[in-house]
Design an enzyme around this catalytic site. Structure first.
Site, mmCIF file in Angstrom:
data_model
loop_
_atom_site.group_PDB
_atom_site.id
_atom_site.type_symbol
_atom_site.label_atom_id
_atom_site.label_comp_id
_atom_site.label_asym_id
_atom_site.label_seq_id
_atom_site.Cartn_x
_atom_site.Cartn_y
_atom_site.Cartn_z
ATOM 1 C CG ASN A 193 6.816 4.985 8.395
ATOM 2 O OD1 ASN A 193 7.170 5.715 9.318
ATOM 3 N ND2 ASN A 193 7.225 3.732 8.281
ATOM 4 C CE1 TYR A 233 2.218 4.604 3.627
ATOM 5 C CE2 TYR A 233 2.739 6.838 2.976
ATOM 6 C CZ TYR A 233 2.766 5.822 3.914
ATOM 7 O OH TYR A 233 3.350 6.040 5.130
ATOM 8 C CB VAL A 277 11.426 2.462 -1.111
ATOM 9 C CG1 VAL A 277 12.552 3.470 -1.094
ATOM 10 C CG2 VAL A 277 11.143 2.025 -2.531
ATOM 11 C CG ASP A 278 10.734 3.780 5.371
ATOM 12 O OD1 ASP A 278 11.863 4.257 5.597
ATOM 13 O OD2 ASP A 278 9.768 3.952 6.127
ATOM 14 C CG ASP A 312 18.503 -1.951 -4.577
ATOM 15 O OD1 ASP A 312 18.022 -0.993 -3.934
ATOM 16 O OD2 ASP A 312 19.019 -2.943 -4.019
ATOM 17 C CB ILE A 313 16.536 3.567 -4.798
ATOM 18 C CG1 ILE A 313 16.880 5.063 -4.810
ATOM 19 C CG2 ILE A 313 16.061 3.086 -3.431
ATOM 20 C CD1 ILE A 313 15.686 5.971 -4.730
#
Length: 186
Positions: A31, A136, A40-41, A17-18
Protein backbone atom coordinates in the site's frame (compact mmCIF):
# COMPACT_ATOMS: atom_id res chain seq x y z
CA UNK A 1 4.84 -25.18 -12.88
CA UNK A 2 4.85 -23.79 -16.41
CA UNK A 3 7.51 -21.69 -18.07
CA UNK A 4 8.42 -20.10 -21.37
CA UNK A 5 11.72 -18.84 -22.72
CA UNK A 6 12.16 -15.42 -24.28
CA UNK A 7 15.60 -14.49 -25.61
CA UNK A 8 17.43 -16.76 -23.12
CA UNK A 9 15.23 -15.45 -20.29
CA UNK A 10 12.51 -17.41 -18.55
CA UNK A 11 9.03 -16.55 -17.27
CA UNK A 12 7.87 -19.19 -14.81
CA UNK A 13 4.42 -19.61 -13.30
CA UNK A 14 4.14 -21.39 -9.98
CA UNK A 15 1.67 -21.88 -7.17
CA UNK A 16 3.11 -21.06 -3.79
CA UNK A 17 4.14 -18.55 -1.17
CA UNK A 18 6.16 -15.60 -2.48
CA UNK A 19 7.92 -15.20 0.88
CA UNK A 20 9.76 -18.50 0.28
CA UNK A 21 11.27 -17.54 -3.08
CA UNK A 22 15.09 -17.53 -3.08
CA UNK A 23 15.34 -14.92 -5.83
CA UNK A 24 17.37 -11.74 -5.95
CA UNK A 25 14.13 -9.83 -5.29
CA UNK A 26 10.48 -10.40 -4.55
CA UNK A 27 7.87 -7.79 -5.35
CA UNK A 28 5.58 -6.53 -2.62
CA UNK A 29 2.09 -5.47 -3.68
CA UNK A 30 2.35 -2.70 -1.11
CA UNK A 31 0.00 0.00 0.00
CA UNK A 32 1.19 3.57 -0.47
CA UNK A 33 2.26 3.96 3.18
CA UNK A 34 4.83 1.11 2.90
CA UNK A 35 3.96 0.18 6.49
CA UNK A 36 2.59 -3.29 5.83
CA UNK A 37 -1.00 -4.37 5.69
CA UNK A 38 -2.98 -7.43 4.73
CA UNK A 39 -2.47 -10.06 2.06
CA UNK A 40 0.92 -10.26 0.35
CA UNK A 41 2.07 -7.00 1.95
CA UNK A 42 1.47 -8.25 5.49
CA UNK A 43 2.98 -11.67 4.75
CA UNK A 44 6.17 -10.11 3.38
CA UNK A 45 6.52 -7.74 6.34
CA UNK A 46 5.98 -10.60 8.84
CA UNK A 47 8.49 -12.87 7.09
CA UNK A 48 11.14 -10.15 6.64
CA UNK A 49 11.02 -9.05 10.28
CA UNK A 50 10.91 -5.62 11.93
CA UNK A 51 13.99 -4.38 10.07
CA UNK A 52 11.93 -4.11 6.88
CA UNK A 53 9.40 -1.83 8.57
CA UNK A 54 12.25 0.31 9.94
CA UNK A 55 13.75 0.72 6.44
CA UNK A 56 10.33 1.56 4.98
CA UNK A 57 9.84 4.24 7.63
CA UNK A 58 13.23 5.69 6.70
CA UNK A 59 12.24 5.73 2.99
CA UNK A 60 9.06 7.62 3.90
CA UNK A 61 11.12 10.32 5.66
CA UNK A 62 13.72 10.65 2.89
CA UNK A 63 12.97 9.42 -0.63
CA UNK A 64 9.19 9.85 -0.35
CA UNK A 65 9.16 13.09 1.64
CA UNK A 66 8.12 15.05 -1.46
CA UNK A 67 5.09 12.77 -1.88
CA UNK A 68 3.79 13.24 1.69
CA UNK A 69 5.61 10.03 2.61
CA UNK A 70 3.48 7.95 0.23
CA UNK A 71 4.63 5.79 -2.68
CA UNK A 72 2.59 6.87 -5.74
CA UNK A 73 0.54 4.26 -7.58
CA UNK A 74 2.66 2.51 -10.22
CA UNK A 75 6.01 3.55 -8.73
CA UNK A 76 8.53 1.13 -7.19
CA UNK A 77 11.28 1.30 -4.56
CA UNK A 78 13.89 -1.19 -3.34
CA UNK A 79 14.65 -2.32 0.21
CA UNK A 80 16.70 -5.14 1.65
CA UNK A 81 15.01 -8.50 2.22
CA UNK A 82 16.28 -9.05 5.77
CA UNK A 83 14.95 -12.42 7.01
CA UNK A 84 13.49 -13.41 3.62
CA UNK A 85 15.36 -15.83 1.33
CA UNK A 86 15.25 -13.02 -1.29
CA UNK A 87 18.02 -10.43 -1.03
CA UNK A 88 15.69 -7.52 -1.78
CA UNK A 89 12.06 -6.47 -1.76
CA UNK A 90 10.75 -4.20 -4.51
CA UNK A 91 7.66 -2.40 -3.22
CA UNK A 92 5.09 -1.20 -5.74
CA UNK A 93 1.55 0.10 -5.43
CA UNK A 94 -1.12 -1.22 -7.74
CA UNK A 95 -4.32 0.63 -8.62
CA UNK A 96 -7.51 0.43 -6.61
CA UNK A 97 -9.58 -0.74 -9.56
CA UNK A 98 -12.88 1.06 -8.93
CA UNK A 99 -11.26 4.31 -7.73
CA UNK A 100 -8.33 4.73 -10.14
CA UNK A 101 -8.67 7.08 -13.12
CA UNK A 102 -6.52 4.79 -15.33
CA UNK A 103 -6.08 1.39 -13.65
CA UNK A 104 -4.63 -0.26 -16.76
CA UNK A 105 -1.80 2.27 -17.10
CA UNK A 106 -1.07 2.23 -13.36
CA UNK A 107 -0.96 -1.58 -13.17
CA UNK A 108 1.30 -1.73 -16.22
CA UNK A 109 3.60 0.88 -14.64
CA UNK A 110 3.74 -1.09 -11.37
CA UNK A 111 5.15 -4.08 -13.26
CA UNK A 112 7.40 -2.01 -15.56
CA UNK A 113 8.85 0.06 -12.72
CA UNK A 114 9.50 -3.05 -10.62
CA UNK A 115 11.34 -4.63 -13.56
CA UNK A 116 13.31 -1.40 -14.13
CA UNK A 117 14.36 -1.22 -10.48
CA UNK A 118 15.56 -4.83 -10.67
CA UNK A 119 17.44 -4.19 -13.92
CA UNK A 120 18.93 -0.92 -12.61
CA UNK A 121 20.29 -2.85 -9.61
CA UNK A 122 21.66 -5.58 -11.92
CA UNK A 123 19.47 -8.30 -10.43
CA UNK A 124 18.99 -11.59 -12.27
CA UNK A 125 15.86 -13.06 -10.69
CA UNK A 126 12.57 -11.60 -9.49
CA UNK A 127 9.29 -13.03 -8.20
CA UNK A 128 5.96 -11.22 -8.56
CA UNK A 129 2.61 -11.77 -6.88
CA UNK A 130 -0.62 -10.94 -8.69
CA UNK A 131 -0.57 -7.18 -8.04
CA UNK A 132 -3.91 -5.50 -7.34
CA UNK A 133 -6.14 -8.57 -7.45
CA UNK A 134 -6.77 -8.84 -3.71
CA UNK A 135 -8.21 -5.98 -1.68
CA UNK A 136 -7.65 -3.53 -4.57
CA UNK A 137 -10.26 -5.39 -6.64
CA UNK A 138 -8.58 -5.72 -10.05
CA UNK A 139 -10.25 -8.49 -12.10
CA UNK A 140 -7.92 -11.48 -12.19
CA UNK A 141 -7.91 -12.24 -15.94
CA UNK A 142 -7.55 -8.57 -16.82
CA UNK A 143 -4.65 -8.15 -14.35
CA UNK A 144 -2.96 -11.36 -15.54
CA UNK A 145 -3.04 -10.13 -19.14
CA UNK A 146 -1.48 -6.77 -18.20
CA UNK A 147 1.14 -8.40 -15.95
CA UNK A 148 2.28 -11.04 -18.40
CA UNK A 149 2.18 -8.79 -21.47
CA UNK A 150 4.27 -6.19 -19.64
CA UNK A 151 6.81 -8.77 -18.46
CA UNK A 152 6.95 -10.42 -21.90
CA UNK A 153 7.55 -7.06 -23.60
CA UNK A 154 10.22 -6.06 -21.06
CA UNK A 155 12.14 -9.29 -21.68
CA UNK A 156 12.28 -8.53 -25.42
CA UNK A 157 14.97 -5.94 -24.63
CA UNK A 158 18.43 -6.22 -23.07
CA UNK A 159 18.19 -6.69 -19.30
CA UNK A 160 20.14 -8.34 -16.51
CA UNK A 161 16.98 -10.28 -15.57
CA UNK A 162 16.99 -13.90 -16.70
CA UNK A 163 14.47 -15.46 -14.29
CA UNK A 164 11.04 -13.84 -13.80
CA UNK A 165 8.53 -15.73 -11.70
CA UNK A 166 4.82 -15.24 -11.15
CA UNK A 167 4.03 -16.78 -7.77
CA UNK A 168 0.30 -17.36 -7.40
CA UNK A 169 -1.15 -18.21 -4.03
CA UNK A 170 -4.20 -20.22 -5.16
CA UNK A 171 -4.70 -22.94 -7.75
CA UNK A 172 -7.42 -20.83 -9.39
CA UNK A 173 -5.10 -17.83 -9.80
CA UNK A 174 -2.38 -20.14 -11.14
CA UNK A 175 -4.72 -21.59 -13.77
CA UNK A 176 -5.87 -18.13 -14.91
CA UNK A 177 -2.28 -16.87 -15.24
CA UNK A 178 -1.21 -20.10 -16.96
CA UNK A 179 -3.95 -19.75 -19.59
CA UNK A 180 -3.02 -16.08 -20.20
CA UNK A 181 0.67 -16.96 -20.55
CA UNK A 182 -0.16 -19.67 -23.09
CA UNK A 183 -2.28 -17.21 -25.08
CA UNK A 184 0.39 -14.47 -25.04
CA UNK A 185 3.23 -16.75 -26.08
CA UNK A 186 1.33 -18.90 -28.61
Amino acid sequence: MDSVEINDKRITMLKGDITTQATDAIVNAANSTLLGGGGVDGAIHRAAGPELLAECKQLKRTLLAGHAGLLPTGEAVLTRGYRLPAKYVIHTVGPIYKEDSDPEQHLQRAYENSLRVADHNRLHSIAFPSIGTGAYGCPLGWAASIALTTIHNFLQHPTTLTDVRMVLYSQHDYEVYRAVLQRITA
